[in-house]
Design a protein around this motif. Structure first.
Motif, short mmCIF file in Angstrom:
data_model
loop_
_atom_site.label_atom_id
_atom_site.label_comp_id
_atom_site.label_asym_id
_atom_site.label_seq_id
_atom_site.Cartn_x
_atom_site.Cartn_y
_atom_site.Cartn_z
N ASN A 44 0.83 -1.21 0.00
CA ASN A 44 0.00 0.00 0.00
C ASN A 44 0.85 1.26 0.00
N SER A 45 1.99 1.23 0.70
CA SER A 45 2.88 2.40 0.71
C SER A 45 3.41 2.68 -0.69
N ASN A 48 0.60 4.16 -2.78
CA ASN A 48 0.37 5.56 -2.40
C ASN A 48 1.47 6.46 -2.96
N LEU A 61 -5.41 9.73 -4.19
CA LEU A 61 -5.09 9.16 -2.88
C LEU A 61 -6.33 8.98 -2.03
N TYR A 64 -8.58 6.11 -3.60
CA TYR A 64 -7.97 4.80 -3.37
C TYR A 64 -8.03 4.41 -1.90
N GLY A 65 -7.76 5.37 -1.01
CA GLY A 65 -7.82 5.07 0.42
C GLY A 65 -9.20 4.64 0.86
N GLY A 204 -3.74 2.41 -9.44
CA GLY A 204 -3.43 1.82 -8.14
C GLY A 204 -4.15 0.50 -7.92
#
Length: 456
Positions: A44-45, A48, A61, A64-65, A204
């Protein structure tokens, strides 16, 4: 004359294959799983970081979050596939039953994801319930559309991992996990650089689904190449807990409950911090501190695999228990040292550009969380024994009580304790983990099913 079967080809009785455990064998089995946990958390990092370089990083961001959070609540149940497969599959019949239940579970999750992507349920969930802005909601629905095949990919991948763990070849599990950050970085940055007009949130989501599928392909290739099969770890005459489809479902339901409760703990703590002292600072610092602490907590959560696979005899259990406590103690000691010596504050300032005046608060949060790896490793050892004996109801009960204590401690703390909300959240989480562990350990030590599993 036929050549004698190699040790890897010989059908080894279950008791023999799991009998002799030493500290070296426990570490050889466990350490690849430890690094697997760390590798998994990097995905995930990386996504991002790629989304931060898109044309509209704020929307990408945020969308996606939000989508990833909803996906986690839906597919968290699939995290139970790996330990359930190792614990339940004993013969052809139990293999078929577990496979059918897992396939139905993945289908149900797929329908839930598709509903949020392609029906008005998505708008209701993202806009009405979660309250996100319409552009973010549109992006989240695009991501959910890409996530539709994720449950099938995850279930298939977890089944391959379970087979390799049952064979005690965890280095191959690590091989698959190491492919994730490498492939994820190549995909996300490639899609962002070359995908003109492709929404960042779609890039993503595509990267995440692709690396999970690729990991499953790599594991399947290793399994076929080395000739691993469930039939080689069957235990003749020992049906285990999987005596019927109902028994399989009842085994899995408490595990579903504990994974779901684990996913909702963070939003509960966020709500408590929002009502405490310095809410904005607390929310930001706790999120960063917890992400860092997970590098030590995640490996502790893998300990149950060692007791599940290696701890089937009394002598082996003693070795696995001591090794489990030692692992937890080492992880907690590292976290404590980083927070007490200001090493964590330096890392946060250098790597995450945390303002210097907030570093002491982050260190205080880590100090409150430093016992958690030891507490979890202690509990996870008994989790493995409960999985052996089919007593997963105790696991669900422990998690329910632990989350209850976390909620009460957080609520009382923000109302009556003059500390920053992030510190209160850390103390509440530690208290909940301690209560959950105490309940699980107390019952596991008195469970007839655990003692019978040792004698089997």
């Amino acid at each position: 004359m036929d050549a004698p079967a190699s040790p890897m080809q010989r059908r080894v009785p279950a008791g023999e294959s799991r009998a002799a455990a030493s500290y070296q064998s426990v570490l050889r089995f466990y350490l690849p799983l430890c690094f697997t946990s760390v590798a998994n958390m990097s995905t995930n990092s990386i996504v991002n970081a790629g989304l931060a370089r898109t044309a509209d990083p704020t929307i990408a961001l945020a969308a996606y979050g939000v989508a990833r959070g909803v996906l986690s609540m839906i597919d968290s149940f699939l995290q139970t596939v790996r330990p359930a497969a190792v614990a339940l599959i004993r013969d052809d019949r139990s293999y078929r039953m577990v496979w059918v239940v897992v396939a139905l579970q993945a289908l149900f999750m797929t329908l839930g994801i598709a509903a949020t992507a392609f029906t008005p349920l998505g708008d209701w969930l993202f806009v009405t319930v979660l309250g996100v802005a319409p552009p973010v909601a549109r992006g989240a629905r695009l991501a959910m559309a890409v996530f539709v095949p994720m449950p099938a990919c995850m279930a298939w991948r977890c089944f391959q991992q379970g087979l390799l763990i049952a064979h005690k070849v965890t280095t191959h599990v690590l091989l698959g996990a190491l492919s994730r950050p490498i492939l994820c970085a190549a995909l996300i940055f490639g899609l962002v650089a070359l995908g003109d007009g492709l929404p960042g949130v779609v890039a993503g989501a595509v990267a995440l689904v692709a690396v999970i599928f690729a990991e499953g392909v790599i594991l399947r290739f290793v399994i076929d190449r080395r000739g691993y099969a469930w039939s080689r770890v069957f235990r003749t005459g020992d049906p285990g807990p999987a005596t019927s489809y109902r028994a399989v479902l009842m085994f899995l339901l408490p595990l579903f409950l504990q994974t779901y409760l684990k996913t909702v703990t963070q939003p509960i703590l966020d709500g408590a911090m929002a009502r405490g002292l310095n809410p904005t600072v607390s929310l930001a610092v706790f999120a960063l501190s917890w992400q860092f602490a997970r590098l030590f907590v995640g490996p502790a959560q893998m300990v149950h695999q060692a007791s599940l696979v290696l701890g089937r005899e009394a002598e082996a259990r003693r070795v696995v228990y001591r090794a489990s406590v030692g692992i937890g103690l080492g992880l907690s000691a590292c976290l404590f040292a980083l927070s007490a010596t200001h090493g964590a504050g330096l890392l946060f300032r250098v790597l995450f550009a945390l303002p210097q005046d907030l570093a002491p608060l982050a260190e205080q949060v880590l100090l409150t969380l430093s016992p958690v790896p030891l507490i979890i490793a202690w509990r996870e050892y008994y989790w493995g024994l409960l999985l052996q004996g089919g007593r997963t109801g105790l696991i669900g009960t422990g998690k329910t009580l632990g989350v209850g204590v976390t909620v009460v401690a957080a609520a009382v703390g923000v109302l009556y304790v003059p500390l920053a909300g992030a510190v209160v959240a850390g103390l509440a989480m530690t208290a909940g983990e301690l209560v959950e562990s105490a309940v699980v350990v107390w019952y596991a030590r008195r469970s007839p099913a655990v003692r019978q599993a040792a004698a089997a």
